[in-house]
Design an enzyme around this catalytic site. Structure first.
Site, mmCIF file in Angstrom:
data_model
loop_
_atom_site.group_PDB
_atom_site.id
_atom_site.type_symbol
_atom_site.label_atom_id
_atom_site.label_comp_id
_atom_site.label_asym_id
_atom_site.label_seq_id
_atom_site.Cartn_x
_atom_site.Cartn_y
_atom_site.Cartn_z
ATOM 1 C CB THR A 27 -1.063 0.074 1.316
ATOM 2 O OG1 THR A 27 -1.518 1.280 1.245
ATOM 3 C CG2 THR A 27 0.005 -0.387 2.531
ATOM 4 C CG ASP A 28 -1.168 5.146 -0.950
ATOM 5 O OD1 ASP A 28 -1.652 4.231 -0.053
ATOM 6 O OD2 ASP A 28 -1.677 5.844 -1.618
ATOM 7 C CD GLU A 29 -3.300 3.919 4.739
ATOM 8 O OE1 GLU A 29 -2.953 3.586 5.797
ATOM 9 O OE2 GLU A 29 -4.163 4.088 4.044
ATOM 10 C CE1 TYR B 70 -3.331 -2.368 6.117
ATOM 11 C CE2 TYR B 70 -3.172 -0.113 5.528
ATOM 12 C CZ TYR B 70 -3.229 -1.323 5.115
ATOM 13 O OH TYR B 70 -3.047 -1.396 3.823
ATOM 14 C CE LYS C 277 -0.227 -4.440 3.162
ATOM 15 N NZ LYS C 277 -0.737 -5.625 2.606
#
Ligand code: NAD
Ligand code: DAU
Length: 350
Positions: free
Chosen positions: A125-127, A153, A157
């Site tokens: 994810t870009d997060e 979260y 990741k």
């Protein structure tokens, strides 16, 4: 190319869209879907392909090492979606995120190395890149951006990304990592902002907008994401990272007004609530690497059309989301909001 693909987390939102996409796009590919059916896993998401001759489903936990080795014995490629995926849940309780996202990914990597799987695609994810400022529109995440996760979260990741990197470097596993922006489309669990807001509005309820509503997300239709994943699976370089996005930045306020307009509701349906803890301000993806190297570009994410067709799917499929909202989602909602109308989703303070 790969003819036997193991998909993890294929009963969730993106995984189920990917299984359907691959079965349609690649007539010679067999897909095995391993999913534990956690709260967000739903067999309904793949009801239309459950008897497909090239599809099979196995209910299992990706943390079960022996089971994962069994399943990887005769596959060429793994596409790994299975995860705890909701930021608010990670703020309420981080431990399931460490178990599935970190330990689960490591378990899969160990099995892939032991079984000499040809290709391992990790859906990230870009997060993991953290947050961008609102006042620097030219700044976007590239594959070289620093990893600066802000939520539990995102941290879980990021940890899984590092394990994938290490498996490539140390054991020579043929890996790629993708980092995509916010997805929208059919079958998204109605805890995420678009299906939550659409279904609330259809039910005549208000939508809980966090903070000042100026946080920006970069929206991509799930089928564009699936197409990009297939391109990376088949043609991505070993050990590489690819960002995936559709150049579609919107503030949450802009998104909310678009949904109100589509559903014929006024601004009185917005309920301003306390902000998410640690709320990332802005995400924006630079996807020039995948465009230049693999010739992929988003074609299905154009607003307002893609948003209108997504809203239409939820309007036409109330049985799908009503069952969820009356079941599992209710417990989460009670934990988030208690019984106070204006309470914060996280702190519970009114
Ligand atoms: P989701 O929550 O809808 O689906 C997750 C799936 O994983 C569910 O079917 C669940 O049952 C399964 N699962 C959970 N724990 C498991 C375990 N221990 N063993 C086996 N299966 C398990 O999530 P999603 O939105 O479809 O996201 C899928 C992946 O894509 C995640 O890895 C997420 O980080 C990533 N991602 C999501 C987005 C987005 O906007 N939704 C964007 C970029 C990346
Ligand atoms: O960027 C990719 C990520 O996008 C994925 O990795 C995650 O799995 C996925 O959940 C999503 O994370 P976000 O936190 O951005 O998605 P969410 O739908 O939870 O929230 C989107 C924005 O809307 C965010 O700024 C918070 C806001 N929001 C969300 C909810 C649920 C609200 O204002 N009110 C809400 O009730």
């Amino acid at each position: 190319m790969f003819s036997r693909v193991l998909v993890t987390g294929g009963c969730g939102f993106i995984g189920s869209n990917f299984v359907r996409f691959v079965l349609n796009a690649r007539p010679d590919v067999t897909v095995t879907n391993v999913d534990v059916l956690s709260y967000s896993g739903n067999l309904e998401n793949l009801r239309d392909v459950e008897d497909h001759p090239r599809y099979s489903f196995v209910r299992a936990d990706i943390c079960e090492a022996a089971r994962m080795r069994e399943l990887m014995h005769d596959v060429d490629a793994v596409v790994h979606f299975a995860a705890e995926s909701h930021v608010d849940r990670s703020i309420l309780d981080t431990s399931p995120f460490i178990r599935t996202n970190v330990l689960g990914t490591q378990t899969l990597l160990d099995a892939a190395v032991a079984c000499k799987v040809d290709r391992f695609l990790h859906v990230s994810t870009d997060e993991v890149y953290g947050s961008l400022p609102l006042d620097k529109a030219d700044m976007r995440f590239t594959e070289e951006s620093a990893i600066r996760p802000n939520s539990p979260y995102a941290a879980s990741k990021a940890a899984s990304d590092m394990l994938v990197r290490a498996a490539h470097h140390t054991f020579g596993l043929n890996t790629s990592i993708t980092r995509c922006s916010n997805n929208f489309g059919p079958h998204q669990f109605p805890e995420k902002v678009i299906p939550l807001f659409v279904t609330n509005l259809v039910e005549g309820k208000k939508v809980p907008l966090y903070g000042d509503g100026l946080n920006v997300r970069d929206w991509i239709h799930v089928e564009d994401h699936c197409e990009a994943l297939l391109a990376v699976l088949e043609r991505g370089r070993a050990g590489s990272v690819y960002n995936i996005g559709a150049d579609n930045e919107r503030s949450n306020l802009e998104l909310t007004h678009a949904l109100l307009t589509i559903l014929g509701k006024g601004p009185e349906f917005i309920r301003h609530v306390e902000d998410r803890l640690g709320h990332d301000r802005r995400y924006a993806i630079d996807s020039s690497k995948i465009q230049n190297e693999l010739g992929w570009t988003a074609t299905r994410s154009q607003w307002p059309d893609a948003l209108v067709s997504t809203v239409d799917w939820y309007v036409k499929n109330p049985d799908w989301w009503r069952r969820i909202k009356n079941g599992e989602y209710r417990y989460f909602h009670e934990k988030m909001y208690g019984n106070r109308a204006n309470a914060s989703p996280v702190t519970g303070k009114a």
